[in-house]
Write an enzyme that holds these catalytic residues in place. Structure first.
Site, mmCIF file in Angstrom:
data_model
loop_
_atom_site.group_PDB
_atom_site.id
_atom_site.type_symbol
_atom_site.label_atom_id
_atom_site.label_comp_id
_atom_site.label_asym_id
_atom_site.label_seq_id
_atom_site.Cartn_x
_atom_site.Cartn_y
_atom_site.Cartn_z
ATOM 1 N N ARG A 168 62.276 28.241 5.007
ATOM 2 C CA ARG A 168 60.863 28.394 5.396
ATOM 3 C C ARG A 168 59.980 27.352 4.729
ATOM 4 N NH1 ARG A 168 59.885 29.605 9.446
ATOM 5 N NH2 ARG A 168 58.475 27.848 9.451
ATOM 6 N N LYS A 227 38.586 14.859 4.039
ATOM 7 C CA LYS A 227 38.702 16.236 4.543
ATOM 8 C C LYS A 227 40.178 16.552 4.774
ATOM 9 C CE LYS A 227 34.136 16.317 6.682
ATOM 10 N NZ LYS A 227 33.335 16.457 7.920
ATOM 11 N N LYS A 237 26.601 7.499 -0.333
ATOM 12 C CA LYS A 237 26.239 8.305 0.829
ATOM 13 C C LYS A 237 24.770 8.693 0.750
ATOM 14 C CE LYS A 237 29.917 10.902 2.176
ATOM 15 N NZ LYS A 237 31.073 11.840 2.039
ATOM 16 N N GLU A 294 27.197 3.978 3.213
ATOM 17 C CA GLU A 294 27.003 4.721 4.455
ATOM 18 C C GLU A 294 25.657 4.338 5.057
ATOM 19 O OE1 GLU A 294 28.024 9.061 4.492
ATOM 20 O OE2 GLU A 294 25.935 9.279 5.140
ATOM 21 N N ASP A 313 27.665 5.531 10.441
ATOM 22 C CA ASP A 313 27.845 6.975 10.525
ATOM 23 C C ASP A 313 27.127 7.569 11.723
ATOM 24 O OD1 ASP A 313 28.871 9.386 9.553
ATOM 25 O OD2 ASP A 313 26.939 9.884 8.643
#
Lengths: 296, 296, 296, 296, 296, 296
Positions: free
Chosen positions: D111, D146, D178, D214, D235
């Site tokens: 598993r 992320k 940012k 950014e 962005d």
């Protein structure tokens, strides 16, 4: 769960730093992936309770600082208050500590805290029996390296709480030449094995490290003394033989008796005037003390 | 030290993966910053020896796979060969394993390996006494959560080696509603506490998790059965009361007896027909088995 | 990457067990999330190479067993072969070890292995300078607790490789009563501080543990001897004062000189007949030895 | 269990060193205190079997070296043989690896090995979809931060296996200014915030570290270029705005597009000529690949 | 940095104790050797800010206690205040928590906290979809062991937050006899494999452990019931076959359906009256919830 | 030891999170199984004291946040108050921090805190010497990867405190093509080795990662520039050769000089206009700063 509200803390003293590893291991062992009885009952988190650690036998208490750490690790908001100190002798029925806080947290800490207290108080109490058996003599009682894996530091402290003194902590604390070492070293001339080994070691070890030599016979005692051993381990000798050994040693080394000494025979050994008696019987297979947690 | 020559290895089975943490902790505890007796004597590294682990009492052996891991961690070149298996009963004087390799490595592994073997064989042997005391009945013997911190997994296996069966491993393995939970939950209507708690828990826990309820009275046994408990813990009852409880339970739940049961009284409990008896006496304060390491 | 083909192994001796933590920390520190130069060039994995660790200065070598562990941790298929032993003195240009295997693995192990070798050989070589400066005397050279955080065990071994002897490893190895302890204890009667402290400690510590007392004055030397100290630390004294102290001590304790002793002045100290000289100069700010890795 | 017979080994490459922590955590998570199905059935230990890892969907394979480590950790005697390499595209039904050894060990590793393979192959395969969507352009595809906690290194490698390229690994790999940084810095003169921040940072960071800024607007693009940013993060801009930005940037910085770009719209973004597109859609919530283990 | 001023604390509940390992791993993964953007800008340490965790989609929130721990580990002076509780359903735009403290600390905690919240809220929300699809029936929804390595505990809690119930946590929680076990055991008489295996296991496992048997056919269902299985896993059956199975089982065991059940077909399965449906679709490849951190 | 009274705390900043591992290792190294001098003297626990960290040489201070963590780990009730900041230059005799609390705790923290301060202030101070030697030029000073195992992060920060700038942290931070890589890659056509390697790497590495190429000759400088290297390492060149290299490079890459540069020659190197000079002399074998702890 609000971090804004629960301004709690994990309080660690230098002492606790040394045993936090075993405490965390014990807690993870018992808590697993969560308490399936308590976690689904959120009212147990809201319920504030006070509970009392109570001994159910006469004993020397040991493990209070461990139990304190257990409670803090489970929930830093738990307030653990010892009622006496590690090393105190107390009677059956005494409350030795109280803990206050969320019922759920008390239930999660309970078993692990008790498991430490039961075992360590057992060691301290057994040590006290041996210490009392030699009371009035100059002989001290100490442990061996036959300890429970993972618990040596705590068991050593429990021995101290019971009135004993510490022996070397581990293989790095003191030289101990045993039959196996001598047998391996002394093939060509057994009579010289002790002298050669002590001389070799003395040249290499720290000046802060003592050398203890295990002697099974009076001949070996003599060899060890002549080699300049700091401590002679008189192994598996009768009190009579020990007296002979001591009359030879004459304070030129510390004399330690060990091997086959029971609570019944220990006084006879102490009365020989030997400096210290080491026994595995105060750490190995020692009866646990019954300690319970009562809700107030 | 030549890596080119010492093509050794650290062999870990899935079983050993689970206890390598405690083994490493025990070794670091005993080895400290080096063995001040052995390290300055390089001839002990060159000397190849064989040594025999020998039990000095009749016992059930437990801890061989742990001792194997101890030896491998100290020196992957040590060859540890068990002579029988964990769970075997054997007589005083039997060689249970041999280890072969550098004398220095054998000396470093010795005490830690023996400490595990002595304690775990003690647990297995004590368990066997309880199992034999109920032989011929259908009753099984199991442990409690009163175990030595850090050693629960190994002690549980030792119980199995002694003929017992495992209980829940920890707080995550099975629901156990005890008096403290019920007291905390049942303020308004104590009679309903068990029913409400079981219902609440059943809705939230896994369908793979059982619910055990501690009953101190026959009334509570009835409440637990009616609430649908899977297991009833008959706590601190006499054999007679247990018989009454069993006649009520009638296989609607597993019946477990616990509390105040000794080696002397256990057969009377087993003869009630109770399914299982749990006792802390097989893990707590159990006499150690004398095991030694003899140079060949 | 085929596990079926790469039947390699992680070989750990008991010695390496003690320092594998710092080696792993050092490797993770240097390897980070991968080697962005080597990882995208797969031909470096296929390329088998031999590389030579070569010292570029005369030195005492120390760190070979550490470098061996570095190589094994990076890639168990690397074959590390030491050409001489830790503690050997060698000349600039000597190959002290070779490593053979995948070029990519050699490149990943290189810097970490060298960082250990450079520093530890530096400690060993500096120790040798101090040892040679006192050659012909009976005085031994040892380190202090002024060591590099995380590296004390390895630095202590390097001191031994350089001809020195170990001092107490840490706060648990030997009692050391310093001015700060005495000041804290001796408020009411400074003259009694040493006597009281030694007596209190002797009653509580292990019989395997020695007591060292720091003495700044001859008065303190006298107090320490009368109190029964095992070792007297003669702190910041001139050779003349040390002679006076020694004539008083007369082998009733081990005499250790420390404080303000340089390579220039150490012989004068040794010629006083003091047993041992401890200095932080062999571990702290010691020049590194230049060691390189040359592709064959 | 005979250590004398099972001369197995734990093979770790430098690559595996970096992810052995998460593999061990995953194994301990799944094995718990033992496999209650397999452990009581000793015939499963004796039974030697071969099992095949087979993908049930077309996919890019990723995780083979992880699965190899899982098998070795469970039982060093398991022989894991990959049939292709991480990064290979293959069709439903393909056997990607086989494992041979004790049935019990295979069942314990199954598993955890599959959980890694399913997720990582999912990431690699999703990445390939995005890479193919921009095929023929010069634009590269990369991930963001992320990622799944604990799995970033493996997910980054899976992105590479799918044809993508890595982005900065973490907060230490590259400066990324940012809106939140600029807002915090630029109170008095927003127009100058980028210039001031880049200048301050450039003076303090390593010359090996790039600065990415950014930009939400063309004005910010201009400020970033003038400030000397190495990379501009465009962005949440439309392809049209990006074209404008690129015509201004003119290779003075690397242009990265991010924010609101889907598999449907990505080609339009790539056709602007932007250097690189970063998207969380290749690591976050990615469909798993169905992989099974079939007994031979 | 003044320790005298920053009387902060690390607050850990028993719940957080279980997942602090993965949280620390995730933080070290993202913070690396420092934040090269924030660290060189000391004004970000001085700037006190408040930031809001806001969901950008309708969702069930999960991970708040994890995010709280992330913030505390980054900087114990950060004050994290949840606005609702794990398990609450909320709408796009809702602030689910706020964090207040040094801007630099908020920036360092941001991504790791969000990565947990996005994934775990995704699991909880997906679970809710399945739970709602069977609303009005008695059938419960649970997960499988197909979880993200390292995150099983948190994903199991997220399933509970979404209205599901937990399945066995790992291989130690419940016996699960699958085709691979039976195939390995049943060579000589396949019809007897289930009966033999259940009988063997029942004699050895804890009385607190249930036995689940995977059945692919009605014949196996019958064998499992007759063998006394506690739970029958009806694997890959149509709703019609499940009805047949249930009419045979008649509450003699818990019936669990699994395999090939989607959000579209699940209601048809639930309407058969099966007790529980397990699906990997609520943990594997689940869409993440968009959560952001807005500066106030 | 009353947990009810000692509401202390373990305060960790994100910065401290990164080095708490080495601090804990250093403390466990020095505390061992307890302080045999201080633990048996309980009056040292009751005695509250204030002690002053005082530098005995002119220096740049580094390590205050580490010393703060040492004190907190030993005893959360210790109050550590820095008097100045890491990076401040100060004169001999200055008190740089004070610590207040139990005398026993101060004694336990003392040596470990000082060991960090002495070494790190040494690195910072040595760095300052190099920085001052190039004052008035535009050249920056940076470290290499020749750092003390386990201490790289702290040494890098100390370099910054001394006025230097960081280099790549580890193998994952920046590509560095050295002679060993090129030699391994360039067999068939050495002249093309740099071009091929840079092109291969650029296609695979992150767009946030720079490429540095080591050049030993002007021919290699030319190859590196033409290959598009971001940074050229001018290795072991004379100032004259570096001038030639710079006139060719013309700001097309960052120029870093390294190899054989001493405090005596560094200014001549800086006056070439090279962007940055890296040297192992500011981390390797650096003289420690004398720091002491004085009781108030």
């Amino acid at each position: 769960m609000s971090a804004a509200l629960s301004l709690n803390r994990l309080s660690l003293s230098a002492e606790q730093l040394a045993f936090q590893g075993i405490v965390q291991a014990a807690l993870l062992e018992d808590l697993g992936q969560g308490d399936v009885t308590t976690d689904p009952l959120p009212q147990l988190v809201l319920l504030q309770k006070q509970a009392l650690f109570r001994v159910r036998q006469n004993c020397v208490v040991s493990g209070l600082s461990v139990a304190a750490l257990v409670c803090q690790m489970v929930d830093p908001a738990l307030v653990f208050t010892p009622m006496l100190q590690d090393g105190d002798f107390t009677e059956a029925g005494t409350v030795i500590a109280q803990v206050e806080g969320a019922m759920a947290s008390i239930l999660k800490a309970e078993r692990t805290a008790l498991n430490f207290l039961q075992h360590l108080s057992g060691v301290a109490t057994e040590t006290r029996r041996y210490v009392q058996a030699v009371s009035g003599t100059e002989t001290k009682i100490t442990h061996t390296r036959k300890t429970t894996p993972g618990l040596r530091l705590l068991e050593q402290q429990a021995v101290i709480h019971g009135g004993g003194v510490p022996h070397r902590f581990n293989l790095g604390s003191c030289v101990m030449l045993k039959d196996n070492h001598l047998q391996a070293l002394g093939d060509t001339n057994p009579n010289q094995a002790i002298a050669v080994a002590v001389k070799t070691l003395r040249a290499k070890i720290s000046h802060t490290t003592k050398i203890e030599v295990e002697a099974d016979t009076l001949a070996q005692v003599q060899q060890a003394i002549e080699a300049g051993a700091d401590i002679i381990l008189l192994d598996n000798m009768s009190p009579e033989t020990i007296r002979e050994a001591l009359s030879f040693i004459q304070n030129r080394a510390i004399a330690e008796a060990s091997g086959g000494i029971s609570l019944e025979t220990i006084r006879a050994y102490a009365e020989t005037g030997v400096d210290i008696i080491s026994t595995s019987k105060i750490t190995l297979g020692v009866p646990a003390i019954d300690v319970g947690l009562d809700l107030d």
